[in-house]
Design a protein around this motif. Structure first.
Motif, PDB file in Angstrom:
ATOM      1  N   SER A  67       0.820  -1.205   0.000  1.00 11.99           N
ATOM      2  CA  SER A  67       0.000   0.000   0.000  1.00 11.99           C
ATOM      3  C   SER A  67       0.852   1.253   0.000  1.00 11.99           C
ATOM      4  N   PHE A  98      -4.291  -2.368  -5.934  1.00 11.17           N
ATOM      5  CA  PHE A  98      -5.248  -3.470  -5.899  1.00 11.17           C
ATOM      6  C   PHE A  98      -4.683  -4.687  -5.168  1.00 11.17           C
ATOM      7  N   LEU A  99      -3.388  -4.917  -5.274  1.00  9.12           N
ATOM      8  CA  LEU A  99      -2.777  -5.999  -4.484  1.00  9.12           C
ATOM      9  C   LEU A  99      -2.844  -5.679  -2.991  1.00  9.12           C
ATOM     10  N   ARG A 101      -5.058  -3.858  -1.563  1.00  6.90           N
ATOM     11  CA  ARG A 101      -6.446  -3.950  -1.114  1.00  6.90           C
ATOM     12  C   ARG A 101      -6.788  -5.372  -0.706  1.00  6.90           C
ATOM     13  N   SER A 102      -6.264  -6.349  -1.437  1.00  8.69           N
ATOM     14  CA  SER A 102      -6.604  -7.735  -1.110  1.00  8.69           C
ATOM     15  C   SER A 102      -5.753  -8.297   0.024  1.00  8.69           C
ATOM     16  N   LYS A 103      -4.508  -7.840   0.151  1.00 13.20           N
ATOM     17  CA  LYS A 103      -3.610  -8.422   1.159  1.00 13.20           C
ATOM     18  C   LYS A 103      -3.468  -7.585   2.421  1.00 13.20           C
ATOM     19  N   GLU A 104      -3.737  -6.294   2.342  1.00 19.13           N
ATOM     20  CA  GLU A 104      -3.546  -5.399   3.494  1.00 19.13           C
ATOM     21  C   GLU A 104      -4.784  -4.530   3.696  1.00 19.13           C
ATOM     22  N   PRO A 105      -5.896  -5.106   4.109  1.00 20.35           N
ATOM     23  CA  PRO A 105      -7.125  -4.304   4.231  1.00 20.35           C
ATOM     24  C   PRO A 105      -7.054  -3.248   5.338  1.00 20.35           C
ATOM     25  N   LYS A 108      -6.184   0.905   4.435  1.00 21.92           N
ATOM     26  CA  LYS A 108      -7.098   1.380   3.397  1.00 21.92           C
ATOM     27  C   LYS A 108      -6.714   2.762   2.875  1.00 21.92           C
ATOM     28  N   TRP A 111      -3.621   2.373   0.197  1.00 19.07           N
ATOM     29  CA  TRP A 111      -3.887   1.764  -1.105  1.00 19.07           C
ATOM     30  C   TRP A 111      -4.973   2.494  -1.865  1.00 19.07           C
TER      31      TRP A 111
END
Length: 146
Positions: A67, A98-99, A101-105, A108, A111
């Motif tokens: 991110s 986008f990576l 977003r899926s791995k490090e929510p 926020k 990213w």
């Protein structure tokens, strides 16, 4: 008379068997102040409790590197779009965003900002390229008229 099989004390009188006592519920003893307590054994994978005299520190969390790289790529993409190399950084910012977003929510803000800046940088790069092509076509057509 007395029972000859009953145990007798040395004085010769028979002993009475002790009467059964009702079982009292077992309650843990209250902790003694100042007495060190034995810590419970930690379960597998659980963080260790601090020993006496050691401050408690929370377990280290992973830093949201994807991110952060997305955010940096978006910023460099915006600045670089005026110098014709920002498109590469902008595309990288969108992909890393986008990576992330899926791995490090939990990151926020990083990213999401990286994705937004990446798309803005791509749009700016396209606008700058269109303006450059228009200017070059105009200059080339005006040079052909002379």
């Amino acid at each position: 008379m007395s029972d000859p099989n009953a145990p007798q004390d040395p004085a010769g009188s028979p002993q009475q068997p002790p009467a059964p006592q009702p079982a009292a519920p077992q309650q843990p003893a209250p902790p003694q102040y100042g007495a060190p307590q034995q810590p419970a054994a930690p379960q597998y994978g659980a963080p260790q409790a601090p020993q006496y005299g050691q401050p408690y520190t929370a377990p280290a969390q992973k830093s949201p590197i994807l991110s952060i790289l997305s955010l940096i790529g978006g910023i460099v993409g915006i600045v670089g779009s005026f110098f014709y190399f920002g498109g590469l950084f902008a595309i990288a910012a969108v992909i890393l965003g986008f990576l992330g977003r899926s791995k490090e929510p939990q990151a926020k803000g990083f990213w999401l900002t990286g994705i937004i800046l990446g798309f803005v940088a791509i749009a700016l790069e396209i606008i700058v390229i269109i303006i450059l092509v228009a200017v070059l076509a105009s200059v080339s057509s005006s040079l052909n008229n002379y």
